[in-house]
Scaffold this active site. Structure first.
Site, short mmCIF file in Angstrom:
data_model
loop_
_atom_site.label_atom_id
_atom_site.label_comp_id
_atom_site.label_asym_id
_atom_site.label_seq_id
_atom_site.Cartn_x
_atom_site.Cartn_y
_atom_site.Cartn_z
N GLY A 57 -23.13 -38.36 47.67
CA GLY A 57 -23.49 -39.59 48.73
C GLY A 57 -22.67 -39.54 50.12
N HIS A 218 -18.36 -46.28 49.92
CA HIS A 218 -19.22 -46.17 48.80
C HIS A 218 -20.15 -47.36 48.84
CE1 HIS A 218 -15.82 -44.13 46.43
NE2 HIS A 218 -16.61 -43.38 47.00
N ASP A 525 -57.11 -49.92 74.33
CA ASP A 525 -56.11 -49.00 75.00
C ASP A 525 -55.49 -49.51 76.01
OD1 ASP A 525 -54.98 -46.29 75.14
OD2 ASP A 525 -55.67 -46.60 77.19
#
Length: 544
Positions: A57, A218, A525
């Site tokens: 990780g 962590h 639009d």
């Protein structure tokens, strides 16, 4: 707080599946399945070996740091979990060449414990030594386990690997590593916590306007949670902590690592380093080498860390030594101080002369509607239309002043230079042709008709847009037709507005809105809408 999905087959196979790809991309690295470690395929004889490891990780640390002049092996644990002692012992045996093996260990209880057990297991087989990296000032205290090992770990790995490669003895390599570790400090901040694969919640919760100071790699929450502040202020706070802990003084030299924690964009990291080097320059501290990138991560955490390492010429020589580690930057230069970077200001002012009412009304309406235009574009395109309108028109002082030609030229220049992208190009063309037409025409209606007609042809040639493609052309083309038919400006504006409204019932086939397909149905639009506003402003000004 929502969590993002990971690209994976299964949370259970996430690490091994990722290792498979790592090995395929880096054939110089080998996987030993029993008990599980990575090591260099080609190694030199008769030198000290260097290994490290830790929970997965944090990639590219440690696996990406395996290579000549750096690590000989790395032991990956499960996500955020220390490797076990058997892995470490086996990796140590594998890379030992009779000169000893150095363990580089991050200061986490599990890592320290398992590396120590491995050394005890090997005390009659392999000569070992170790360096514990403890650089995180957020966990600096008189009691407890002390500072965590974070970003400085890869710099210790690099310098120790270089010392081993040049032939230093084990005790010398270890002493160099301890010296570098003692002169290194880091601090990290997060804007979004990480989520472990398979988990339904992040490691901690943050509101949108909050940041967490002092986070761990962590996924640990930090020491303080505050409202988000600007980068300059934030970097100053972080460096205050680091500089104070190092007792860093003016005229000292450092290596600086600005490290992404997983989801920080390179633009953000570059911005941070720009603030870091300015701040350190004011303190009289020289950044001799800089690393800016993602090297030590906490899975997908959004945030960054800053690491400073006090250095001298001897340490810099080792830092600069070559390595084949795949994640180490191929070029690391001494940075230079850059005071300011700007785009040149375009000649797009409209502040001299008589008031230009119709264009002032148009610009005012667009600027006041930026949020609504942005929301429309989020549904019909990529969401940047409002930003482009602000960039092009937001800087003008109202009312606009000057002749129609001068003001139209200023608006055209601003769209071309300040807005960029498709919006900047097509609206820049529209206002450029209008400016030219107003310079030569005999009447307002003639100028508007000639300019709009020429612009329509050029815009069609540029992107191929036609009526029905859900672009500004859907408003511009019917306005041009009405002008050619000699209708009143009020009728011209009606035609443009009807054309803009027609985009609600079609899907785009041109421009970025075409990428979202049916998701844009039911949405006007925004480019067509703004175009219709221009003709309405013209009609209202002439009716006064």
């Amino acid at each position: 707080m929502s969590t993002r999905p990971y690209v994976l087959n299964s949370p259970d196979s996430f690490i091994t599946d990722a290792l498979r790809g790592l090995l395929a991309a880096n054939p110089a690295i080998v996987w030993q399945a029993d008990p599980g470690f990575l090591y260099r395929r080609d190694t030199d004889d008769d030198r000290v070996a260097v290994i490290s490891g830790g929970g997965s990780g944090h990639e590219p640390m440690h696996s990406g740091m395996i290579g000549a002049g750096m690590l000989d092996a790395a032991c990956p644990g499960l996500v955020f979990t220390s490797p076990n002692a058997l892995q470490i012992a086996a990796a140590t045996r594998q890379v030992d060449r009779g000169r000893g093996v150095l363990h580089i260990v991050k200061n986490y209880t599990g890592d320290v414990m398992n590396f120590r057990i491995a050394r005890h297991m090997l005390r009659d087989e392999v000569t070992t030594d170790h360096v514990v990296v403890d650089d995180d000032v957020a966990t600096e205290s008189e009691s407890g386990p002390g500072r965590r090992g974070t970003g400085a770990t890869i710099i210790v790995e690099k310098i120790c690997g270089a010392a081993a490669a040049r032939g230093d003895e084990l005790t010398e390599v270890a002493e160099i590593g301890r010296r570098v570790g003692a002169d290194a400090r880091s601090f990290a901040v997060a804007y979004r916590a990480c989520t472990t694969p398979g988990s339904s919640a992040p490691s901690f919760e943050l509101d949108d306007e909050e940041m967490e100071l002092g986070v761990g790699i962590h996924g640990e929450a930090g020491e303080d949670r505050t409202t988000i502040v600007g980068a300059r202020e934030l970097v100053g706070r972080m460096l205050d902590r680091i500089v104070d802990s190092l007792s860093l003084t003016s005229d000292e030299q450092v290596i600086c690592l600005v490290n992404g924690l997983g989801s920080a964009h390179p633009l953000e990291l570059s911005l941070v380093f720009g603030e870091v080097i300015c701040n350190l320059d004011e303190r009289g501290v020289t950044v001799e080498r800089a690393m800016v990138g993602t090297f030590v991560t906490a899975l997908d955490m959004t945030g960054f860390s800053i690491t400073l390492v006090r250095v001298d010429d001897a340490i810099l020589e080792l830092f600069d030594a070559e390595t084949s580690a795949p994640a180490w930057p191929s070029v690391i230069a001494r940075p230079t101080q850059v005071d300011e970077v700007t785009f040149a200001e375009p000649a797009d002012t409209a502040a001299d002369g008589p008031e230009c009412g119709w264009l002032s009304d148009f610009v005012s309406r667009v600027v006041d509607s930026v949020d609504d235009l942005t929301e429309l574009d989020k549904q019909a395109g990529d969401g940047d239309f409002g930003t482009n309108m602000t960039a092009a028109l937001g800087h003008f002082d109202l009312p606009l002043r000057g002749s129609d030609t001068a003001v139209l030229h200023a608006i055209s220049t601003s769209f071309f230079v300040r807005a960029g992208g498709t919006s900047g190009a097509v609206f820049g063309v529209l206002f450029r042709y209008l400016a030219t037409a107003f310079e030569d025409a005999n009447s307002f209606d003639e100028a508007l008709g000639d300019g709009a007609s020429s612009a329509l042809g050029e815009i069609g040639d540029l992107g191929g847009a036609q009526v029905g493609d859900n672009t500004m052309v859907d408003a511009l083309a019917p306005a041009v037709d009405a002008l050619r038919d000699g209708r009143s400006l009020a009728e011209v504006a009606d035609a443009a507005e009807s054309g803009a409204e027609s985009t609600r019932d079609t899907t785009a086939s041109k421009g970025r809105a075409s990428y979202v397909g049916e998701n844009a149905r039911g949405v006007v639009d925004p480019g067509a809408l703004v175009t219709s506003w221009l003709f309405r402003a013209a009609a209202q000004s002439q009716a006064r």
